[in-house]
Design a protein around this motif. Sequence first.
Motif, PDB file in Angstrom:
ATOM      1  N   VAL A  80      -5.298  37.721  41.009  1.00 39.15           N
ATOM      2  CA  VAL A  80      -5.481  36.371  40.453  1.00 39.15           C
ATOM      3  C   VAL A  80      -6.225  35.483  41.452  1.00 39.15           C
ATOM      4  O   VAL A  80      -7.191  34.799  41.097  1.00 39.15           O
ATOM      5  N   ILE A  81      -5.806  35.518  42.707  1.00 39.55           N
ATOM      6  CA  ILE A  81      -6.489  34.724  43.727  1.00 39.55           C
ATOM      7  C   ILE A  81      -7.900  35.240  43.957  1.00 39.55           C
ATOM      8  O   ILE A  81      -8.837  34.460  44.161  1.00 39.55           O
ATOM      9  N   ASP A  82      -8.072  36.576  43.907  1.00 42.25           N
ATOM     10  CA  ASP A  82      -9.414  37.138  44.042  1.00 42.25           C
ATOM     11  C   ASP A  82     -10.361  36.570  42.992  1.00 42.25           C
ATOM     12  O   ASP A  82     -11.517  36.253  43.287  1.00 42.25           O
ATOM     13  N   CYS A  83      -9.870  36.457  41.768  1.00 38.91           N
ATOM     14  CA  CYS A  83     -10.717  35.923  40.684  1.00 38.91           C
ATOM     15  C   CYS A  83     -11.152  34.492  40.981  1.00 38.91           C
ATOM     16  O   CYS A  83     -12.315  34.131  40.762  1.00 38.91           O
ATOM     17  N   PHE A  84     -10.232  33.676  41.479  1.00 34.65           N
ATOM     18  CA  PHE A  84     -10.581  32.291  41.791  1.00 34.65           C
ATOM     19  C   PHE A  84     -11.521  32.218  42.985  1.00 34.65           C
ATOM     20  O   PHE A  84     -12.479  31.439  42.976  1.00 34.65           O
ATOM     21  N   GLU A  85     -11.262  33.009  44.012  1.00 34.94           N
ATOM     22  CA  GLU A  85     -12.143  32.990  45.181  1.00 34.94           C
ATOM     23  C   GLU A  85     -13.543  33.455  44.815  1.00 34.94           C
ATOM     24  O   GLU A  85     -14.540  32.925  45.298  1.00 34.94           O
ATOM     25  N   LYS A  86     -13.627  34.451  43.965  1.00 33.17           N
ATOM     26  CA  LYS A  86     -14.937  34.940  43.536  1.00 33.17           C
ATOM     27  C   LYS A  86     -15.669  33.894  42.703  1.00 33.17           C
ATOM     28  O   LYS A  86     -16.891  33.730  42.833  1.00 33.17           O
ATOM     29  N   ALA A  87     -14.908  33.172  41.880  1.00 36.52           N
ATOM     30  CA  ALA A  87     -15.540  32.198  40.981  1.00 36.52           C
ATOM     31  C   ALA A  87     -16.137  31.007  41.711  1.00 36.52           C
ATOM     32  O   ALA A  87     -17.009  30.326  41.169  1.00 36.52           O
ATOM     33  N   VAL A  88     -15.680  30.715  42.930  1.00 37.81           N
ATOM     34  CA  VAL A  88     -16.207  29.555  43.651  1.00 37.81           C
ATOM     35  C   VAL A  88     -17.328  29.931  44.616  1.00 37.81           C
ATOM     36  O   VAL A  88     -17.828  29.065  45.340  1.00 37.81           O
ATOM     37  N   LEU A  89     -17.713  31.202  44.638  1.00 38.09           N
ATOM     38  CA  LEU A  89     -18.817  31.594  45.504  1.00 38.09           C
ATOM     39  C   LEU A  89     -20.126  31.013  44.992  1.00 38.09           C
ATOM     40  O   LEU A  89     -20.329  30.889  43.776  1.00 38.09           O
ATOM     41  N   PRO A  90     -21.050  30.651  45.874  1.00 34.48           N
ATOM     42  CA  PRO A  90     -22.349  30.135  45.429  1.00 34.48           C
ATOM     43  C   PRO A  90     -23.172  31.251  44.802  1.00 34.48           C
ATOM     44  O   PRO A  90     -22.989  32.421  45.103  1.00 34.48           O
ATOM     45  N   GLY A  91     -24.063  30.878  43.899  1.00 32.32           N
ATOM     46  CA  GLY A  91     -24.963  31.857  43.294  1.00 32.32           C
ATOM     47  C   GLY A  91     -24.519  32.348  41.944  1.00 32.32           C
ATOM     48  O   GLY A  91     -25.281  33.031  41.259  1.00 32.32           O
ATOM     49  N   LEU A  92     -23.293  32.043  41.508  1.00 39.25           N
ATOM     50  CA  LEU A  92     -22.839  32.476  40.196  1.00 39.25           C
ATOM     51  C   LEU A  92     -23.198  31.449  39.138  1.00 39.25           C
ATOM     52  O   LEU A  92     -23.122  30.242  39.379  1.00 39.25           O
ATOM     53  N   SER A  93     -23.560  31.932  37.965  1.00 39.28           N
ATOM     54  CA  SER A  93     -23.794  31.027  36.849  1.00 39.28           C
ATOM     55  C   SER A  93     -22.454  30.575  36.280  1.00 39.28           C
ATOM     56  O   SER A  93     -21.407  31.175  36.552  1.00 39.28           O
ATOM     57  N   GLU A  94     -22.490  29.537  35.440  1.00 44.35           N
ATOM     58  CA  GLU A  94     -21.253  29.045  34.845  1.00 44.35           C
ATOM     59  C   GLU A  94     -20.621  30.102  33.955  1.00 44.35           C
ATOM     60  O   GLU A  94     -19.392  30.250  33.913  1.00 44.35           O
ATOM     61  N   GLU A  95     -21.449  30.872  33.259  1.00 46.58           N
ATOM     62  CA  GLU A  95     -20.926  31.919  32.384  1.00 46.58           C
ATOM     63  C   GLU A  95     -20.213  32.993  33.187  1.00 46.58           C
ATOM     64  O   GLU A  95     -19.145  33.486  32.782  1.00 46.58           O
ATOM     65  N   GLU A  96     -20.770  33.352  34.324  1.00 42.00           N
ATOM     66  CA  GLU A  96     -20.132  34.348  35.175  1.00 42.00           C
ATOM     67  C   GLU A  96     -18.813  33.829  35.741  1.00 42.00           C
ATOM     68  O   GLU A  96     -17.844  34.576  35.895  1.00 42.00           O
ATOM     69  N   ARG A  97     -18.760  32.539  36.049  1.00 39.63           N
ATOM     70  CA  ARG A  97     -17.497  31.961  36.518  1.00 39.63           C
ATOM     71  C   ARG A  97     -16.449  31.998  35.408  1.00 39.63           C
ATOM     72  O   ARG A  97     -15.269  32.260  35.652  1.00 39.63           O
ATOM     73  N   ARG A  98     -16.862  31.713  34.181  1.00 35.32           N
ATOM     74  CA  ARG A  98     -15.932  31.757  33.045  1.00 35.32           C
ATOM     75  C   ARG A  98     -15.378  33.170  32.855  1.00 35.32           C
ATOM     76  O   ARG A  98     -14.191  33.366  32.582  1.00 35.32           O
ATOM     77  N   ILE A  99     -16.250  34.160  33.000  1.00 32.42           N
ATOM     78  CA  ILE A  99     -15.802  35.552  32.847  1.00 32.42           C
ATOM     79  C   ILE A  99     -14.764  35.883  33.914  1.00 32.42           C
ATOM     80  O   ILE A  99     -13.724  36.491  33.632  1.00 32.42           O
ATOM     81  N   ASN A 100     -15.041  35.480  35.141  1.00 34.98           N
ATOM     82  CA  ASN A 100     -14.107  35.723  36.239  1.00 34.98           C
ATOM     83  C   ASN A 100     -12.747  35.135  35.974  1.00 34.98           C
ATOM     84  O   ASN A 100     -11.718  35.688  36.377  1.00 34.98           O
ATOM     85  N   LEU A 101     -12.726  33.973  35.332  1.00 36.58           N
ATOM     86  CA  LEU A 101     -11.479  33.216  35.159  1.00 36.58           C
ATOM     87  C   LEU A 101     -10.901  33.375  33.761  1.00 36.58           C
ATOM     88  O   LEU A 101     -10.141  32.529  33.303  1.00 36.58           O
TER      89      LEU A 101
END
Length: 1144
Positions: free
Chosen positions: A203-224
Amino acid sequence: MTILSFLSGASRTLKGYPGYSKLLVLCTLSGGGLVAYSESQPDGGTPGVDPNQNVPKKKRVLVLGTGWAGTSFVKDLDASLYDVQIVSPRNYFAFTPLLPSVTCGTVEARSVVEPIRNIVKKRRGEMQFCEAECVKIDAANKKVLCRSNLDNSLAGSREFSLEYDYLVIAIGAEVNTFNTPGVMENCHFLKEVEDAQKIRTSVIDCFEKAVLPGLSEEERRINLHFVIVGGGPTGVEFAAELHDFFEEDLVKLYPTVKDLVKITVIQSGDHILNTFDERISSFAEQKFKRDGIEVQTGCRVVSVSDKEITMKMQSKGEVCSTPHGLVVWSTGVKTRPVVRDFMEQIGQNCLQWALTYKQVNRRVLATDEWLRVKGCDDVFAIGDCTSIDQRKIKEDISSIFKAADKDNSGTLTVEEFQDVIDDILIRYPQLELYLKSQHLSDVADLLKDPQGNKMKNVDIEGFKLALSQVDSQMKSLPATAQVAAQQGAYLSRCFNIWSQCEENPEGPRRFRGSGRHQFRPFRYKHFGQFAPLGGEQAAAELPGDWVSAGHSTQWLWYSVYASLFYSGRFYPVNHESVRLDEEYMHKQHGFSTTGGGLVAFSDARPFKSIYSDPVQGECKRKKVVVLGTGWAGTSFLKNLKNPSYDVHVVSPRNYFAFTPLLPSVTCGTVEARSIVEPIRCITRKKSYDVHFKEAKCYKIDPANKKVYCKSSQDTELGEKEEFALDYDYLVIAMGARANTFNTPGVLEYAHFLKEVEDAQRIRQSVIDSFERASLPSLSEEEKKRILHFVVVGGGPAGVEFAAELHDFVHEDLGNLYPQIKDYVKITLIEAADHILNMFDKRITAFAEEKFQRDGIHVKTGSMVVKVSDKEISTKERATGEVENIPYGMVVWATGIGTRPEIIDFMKQIGQTNRRALATDEWLRVEGSDSIYALGDCATINQRSVMEDIAIIFSKADNNKSGTLTLKDFQEVVDDILERYPQVKLHLKRKKMRNFAALLIDSQENAHNQTIEIENFKSALSEVDSQMKNLPATAQVAAQQGDYLADCFNRMEECEKYPEGPLRFRGSGRHRFHPFRYKHFGQFAPLGGEQTAAQLPGDWVSIGHSTQWLWYSVYASKLVSWRTRMLVVSDWGRRFIFGRDSSRI
């Protein structure tokens, strides 16, 4: 009224069971419900063996499994009657109802487990435990083949067999994937403690990955996007816990992605919680809708890939796919392979079985009502791996009629029927359920004619007609902890009164045959079930069709769980206080043990909103990139107050660890999560935004002012794992790695003690060694080797670990493993002549003497030259003799080395052939004005006085006369002392008051008031001999971080008004005072509640009183009240209950 009736019902049910004085009623989540449990010994009334008689050889009882069923059986069994052997792949009992709470940090994993050996210990050594997995049951030869799952590097055969007279199968079930493609590879499960821990990390991995630079908003949504498959109690509670975790905690730590989180529950049925009352299902669905948790019912998952989950709508037949970041599968259970194999052996899946019992392809092991496996009189099965085949009343209807018809008249009177009714009700529980469903108060009411009039007698056909619908009430028991625990308690009672009931059977009449059954059959009593729904609300279904839902029910849930835990050692932790632990890892004020030393830290920070922006004006802020969240980096972040910087933190770990307590973590004196603090909890208290990225810096580009980073997450999100950050100022605080000195085999076979993960691995390996040495297949020589623990390095870390391990063995493990405690050996290897050689000689001597008394072998003057999987080779410095020492575990605590990233950076800036990054006295990397380095990765290159001797003399000689008077010299003396700290150390060593005394002492004529250049050089010629590198300790790192933060806070001010010493090479003054380290002392815990301390002023304190000083200082200097509470409670639990030996 509901609670009272519920408790009284539980009391009546277990009244006849042994050890009922401390009744515990536990709530089960995976199926919801309450289980009765006992903490005490069997009472004195339990039949035992008279020691004065010739007692026959005890029957051997082999128990497979330590889940709810197995543990309940073992706890209540009178072990004095049997030779009991327990086999399980896990050496603990887990309180599974709280696993969803573990997934999100509401409760810690070790708070819900109890070592099975603690239970065995209470049986006075009458039970034996082996940590192994049953791989085959040989019913014909009454043997069980087992295999150890422990580390293969441990010598000896991993397989062994055990014989039995009675076998109790309680190995539970495994997750049922329904052969859905991709589930095993891409989903998390929630059956074991390890599953919950993996989910928590993911769960924390997903949040840490979602805040990395370079991801699109759609990719952040998928992560979360978190998907839970299964709408039963486990899936629903996990979804609720995850929602609360996000809304109450993670939203504060990850504000930039708070609107992108989505939670979906997929259920194949029409409603979630379909085993509960309809009112509860409806309430749960409505609450989830309000909370924004999407519930998709009537959907069946057909496949799961690494990025998508595919579902089929059962009503329309449509197939759709949804991207996901994490999938948790909680849909049911199935039989384990070893049980399926056993079923084949005894014919429970053969044609003859199908013809006899009219059952084809059974899913679980079939038992009779006495929990005896059908076809095996000496094998019993309990828990999720089995199902009771309740006998149908219509199969025995003729026999029942015949038994009741005493006069053989062919008809039954009501009086004749009343004589057997109690036996019928006991033997066929479906009859009682049928009466209840028909609202009949008496069985005699069945014998009525169609007009409702009582018949005086009834023939066989009328009897069959009256009971024809009874078997429709037969239902299989649910696979819940409540059922399993009751079965275990029932079976142990049967074993306890076995011989008594052989002479005087207590069971119902045998309708097929003569006499009575030996025992009463098992009857399940349902005590109700809970379903926590998040937001401090829960639903409860209690006996008597009572339903309760809402906030008050949540408090009922809290009170039942808190007051009725399995044992006193269980400690549920406050919902809010531990939630952050996934991130939480440390910012502490404390002491350094790894290198010894006292480090001061303050947590007195006013809380300010993370969303506020105090920076005014349009000036572009300077970007400061901080690499690392250890002592140096965290100290810098905590003390940086100037909001004029744009701060970015990069670290492969999202926490700060209080490393002085790592040796305590290795043996369970302190829990790992008690000494960690999430770095985001530190950054959110700042008055400005601090951006944290969980990643590893793998390259520094000083020419372009960039750092290149790679995400440390395992989640797969395309090719967005690498990124670069620009900087204006770079703060390198990456620490160091363990130094192996290129010794062969160290990296492959030794444990280190640098990180929290290292301490956890050591803790697990210690227990592994003891469990492995307990296996029956090993020789005495192999056991001695396995239990030989070698510690390489006689510094503070190695010494404290050796002391902790000794205490762990003698205070705890010796009681749990009494048969092998005499095989344990601890060896401490040190290359120097003494251990703790950086301490006072009195401390060194005391430590060596104490270790000798404790039986810890101290081997000094020996260098390790090689480590293999089973032996460690040492070379004596004095004689050159090489000795090969067999071992079970090696801990390497010998020093530190430079990280590869730092070595590469040093090559770029021309600092080759150095052991650490060189900085000046202001912590600025030599050759890079905008880069600073602090902590273990750097060393201060203190400037030599003799290099600047002529410049200093020239600076003091204002009139350029070539000589100095004492008055001339007084004008620069303060700057000299500040710029060259070795001068002050030299004066102290010479016992001189001031610099003037040093100059006068160098004059041939003491009355001469002038000083020439040669006299000046002569006076300072020995000063540089006092130059020493600072030790690589937490104390030094924390002070450097504090100092550099202060410089950054006053950067603009000191540009205008410099405060540093004179620039002897150049004009003006330095901007800041140079860094000066202040040593506050150091501790060395030596075990047995004794500690040595070397305090400022050459004070030395040793003994028990110093241990209490150690406790008080560590407790007072911890980072927050949360960590203080946790660490102090850990110490308290250790004093009361001992250290935990569960292998998780």
